[in-house]
Design an enzyme around this catalytic site. Structure first.
Site, PDB file in Angstrom:
ATOM      1  CE  LYS A  45      24.139  -4.622  51.679  1.00  0.00           C
ATOM      2  NZ  LYS A  45      24.294  -3.854  50.712  1.00  0.00           N
ATOM      3  NE  ARG A 143      29.684  -0.656  45.800  1.00  0.00           N
ATOM      4  CZ  ARG A 143      28.628  -0.497  46.446  1.00  0.00           C
ATOM      5  NH1 ARG A 143      28.861   0.076  47.698  1.00  0.00           N
ATOM      6  NH2 ARG A 143      27.689  -1.313  46.347  1.00  0.00           N
ATOM      7  CG  HIS A 175      24.363   0.220  43.849  1.00  0.00           C
ATOM      8  ND1 HIS A 175      23.024   0.130  44.845  1.00  0.00           N
ATOM      9  CD2 HIS A 175      25.226   0.100  44.796  1.00  0.00           C
ATOM     10  CE1 HIS A 175      23.146   0.189  45.995  1.00  0.00           C
ATOM     11  NE2 HIS A 175      24.381   0.315  46.116  1.00  0.00           N
ATOM     12  NE  ARG A 231      19.949  -3.562  43.867  1.00  0.00           N
ATOM     13  CZ  ARG A 231      20.209  -2.523  42.917  1.00  0.00           C
ATOM     14  NH1 ARG A 231      19.614  -2.544  41.821  1.00  0.00           N
ATOM     15  NH2 ARG A 231      21.193  -1.599  43.082  1.00  0.00           N
ATOM     16  CE1 TYR A 277      41.280   2.071  80.757  1.00  0.00           C
ATOM     17  CE2 TYR A 277      39.682   1.431  78.889  1.00  0.00           C
ATOM     18  CZ  TYR A 277      40.549   1.114  79.932  1.00  0.00           C
ATOM     19  OH  TYR A 277      40.667  -0.273  80.182  1.00  0.00           O
ATOM     20  CB  CYS A 324      35.933   0.607  77.949  1.00  0.00           C
ATOM     21  SG  CYS A 324      36.300   2.256  78.945  1.00  0.00           S
ATOM     22  CG  MET A 325      36.942  -4.684  74.154  1.00  0.00           C
ATOM     23  SD  MET A 325      38.435  -5.867  74.169  1.00  0.00           S
ATOM     24  CE  MET A 325      39.699  -4.932  73.376  1.00  0.00           C
ATOM     25  CG  ASP A 326      35.090  -5.691  77.457  1.00  0.00           C
ATOM     26  OD1 ASP A 326      34.998  -6.313  76.538  1.00  0.00           O
ATOM     27  OD2 ASP A 326      36.303  -5.542  78.252  1.00  0.00           O
TER      28      ASP A 326
HETATM   29  C1  LIG Z   1      23.327  -2.960  50.214  1.00  0.00           C
HETATM   30  C2  LIG Z   1      22.752  -2.897  48.723  1.00  0.00           C
HETATM   31  C3  LIG Z   1      21.497  -2.767  48.713  1.00  0.00           C
HETATM   32  C4  LIG Z   1      20.499  -1.967  49.747  1.00  0.00           C
HETATM   33  O1  LIG Z   1      21.078  -0.712  50.185  1.00  0.00           O
HETATM   34  P1  LIG Z   1      19.771  -0.044  51.016  1.00  0.00           P
HETATM   35  O2  LIG Z   1      20.351   1.465  50.866  1.00  0.00           O
HETATM   36  O3  LIG Z   1      20.159  -0.629  52.191  1.00  0.00           O
HETATM   37  O4  LIG Z   1      18.475  -0.198  50.538  1.00  0.00           O
HETATM   38  C5  LIG Z   1      20.882  -2.288  47.232  1.00  0.00           C
HETATM   39  N1  LIG Z   1      21.708  -2.758  46.053  1.00  0.00           N
HETATM   40  C6  LIG Z   1      23.142  -3.183  46.508  1.00  0.00           C
HETATM   41  C7  LIG Z   1      23.737  -3.496  45.241  1.00  0.00           C
HETATM   42  C8  LIG Z   1      23.742  -3.202  47.547  1.00  0.00           C
HETATM   43  O5  LIG Z   1      24.874  -3.462  47.693  1.00  0.00           O
END
Ligand SMILES: *Cc1c(COP(=O)(O)O)cnc(C)c1O
Length: 395
Positions: A45, A143, A175, A231, A277, A324-326
């Protein structure tokens, strides 16, 4: 990398992100070996946490990942459009989206609620196909996922639609909230809640092909959470999800990303000069300043003002004054301790560092600590105008 790497080709780049996909491939292989016989889902992702969606997805599959995971449906469709056919899960979408292209593209869709189930069923009917779903239980993160109260009804409705051929329940998943703190009792509580959710599913005749719970931290620290599939995102990119407990090298991982820039100016200033700045940094001696052409618009956190580390000509320095920004400034020093650098020389903000035998080189974790955040945010927030380059790709 040489101690004093080559300067920028004239006028080409001001900075670059180099992603070594051979490291992604090797990290995937190491993770897969660690969890076997469980399988590895490479979480790609957010443009593979800023590392590049397609090169990283391909490298992870070459390394032994057999699943891909993304948050957003558009990310999943981009993978399919590029010809990637591996099993692929997407999990985050509000109601009213068009799920039919996902069903047609054989993208697995997470289902946390009745409305999501109904939308997936409608998409399956429209596509004239069976939708592949993973039912998500909330086991304590609060969540995504169906609550403990909603779960039996969601399972029952899914079993009904499965019997009618509209959906196939490929997975049941959840999760973790505190996997980066392995000693936290919440981890075992979530495993127990997940077991309970699996039991409810089994009681309704829902026997998924894959049960999955672990992210990177749980993959590396909690074998009881591995089930059939893990995952991994952060670990795939070679960063540690448990920086207080282990560095990448301790985990058999190598960071894949290097961020560097080419000094846009080097100049002498007198003692007492107030830099950037607000003048929050004052030079103590006559010294030389280097100007790094990257700023918060490029993802360099402003909260790392005065602290973010940079490697110039083999020497480590810190951001002088505000980001700064850049751009930001580094004090290259004076006298015997001075960094001998000229405009055009490369300044490395972070790279694999010690994991690649370069102990002087700062890491994304160092920047996370300087900015009071996590390495996830450092790599995934790099700005779009920083050019990306990939090395280590297979022909
Ligand atoms: C982003 C995410 C992961 C991966 O998490 P890591 O800590 O980067 O391994 C796994 N499951 C879900 C639902 C996530 O949103």
């Amino acid at each position: 990398m040489a101690e004093n790497p080559s300067p920028a080709p004239a006028g080409e780049h001001f900075a670059e992100v180099v992603v070594d996909v051979a490291a992604v491939r090797a990290n995937a292989a190491a993770l897969r070996e660690r969890v076997a016989p469980a399988a590895l889902m490479a979480v790609v992702k957010a443009d593979a946490y800023g590392h590049g969606l397609l090169p990283c997805a391909r490298a992870a599959l070459e390394g032994g990942a057999t699943w891909l995971g993304v948050a957003q449906p558009a990310e999943a469709l981009a993978l399919r459009a590029a010809g990637i056919e591996a099993p692929l899960l997407t999990w985050l979408y509000p109601p009213g989206g068009d799920l039919e292209p996902l069903v047609r593209a054989r993208v697995d869709v997470s289902v946390s609620s009745q409305w999501a189930l109904e939308e997936v069923v409608a998409a399956a009917r429209a596509a004239g196909a069976t939708a592949r779903v993973h039912l998500k239980a909330d086991t304590g993160l609060c969540r995504g996922g169906a609550s403990r109260q909603e779960w039996p009804d969601l399972v029952r409705a899914s079993a009904k639609h499965a019997a009618e051929g509209a959906v196939h329940v490929v997975g049941v998943w959840s999760h973790l909230a505190s996997s980066d703190v392995p000693a936290d009792a919440a981890n075992a509580e979530q495993v127990a809640a997940f077991e309970e959710a699996l039991g409810v599913a089994a009681a309704h005749g829902v026997e998924p092909e894959v049960r999955h719970l672990a992210n990177s931290a749980a993959t590396l620290t909690n074998p009881a959470s591995h089930y059939d599939l893990v995952r991994c995102g952060l670990a795939l990119y070679g960063l540690t999800p448990v920086p207080d407990l282990a560095a990448p090298a301790d985990l058999g991982l190598v960071p894949a990303m290097t961020l560097s820039a080419f000094l846009a100016l080097v100049k002498r200033v007198p003692a007492g000069s107030r830099v950037s700045y607000g003048g929050t940094y004052t030079t103590r001696t006559d010294t030389t300043l280097g100007l790094v052409p990257l700023g918060y618009a490029d993802g360099v956190p402003r909260s790392a003002s005065g602290s973010g580390p940079v490697l110039v000509a083999g020497r480590r320095r810190n951001v002088a004054g505000r980001v700064c920004m850049d751009q930001f400034v580094v004090d290259l020093g004076s006298g015997p301790d001075a960094v001998a650098a000229a405009a055009g020389d490369r300044a490395v903000l972070f790279g694999p560092g010690a994991a690649a035998g370069r102990p002087q080189e700062p890491t994304a974790q160092d920047w996370a600590e300087a900015a009071g955040t996590i390495s996830y945010e450092i790599v995934s927030r790099l700005g779009a105008r920083v050019p990306r380059r990939w090395t280590g790709e297979r022909a």
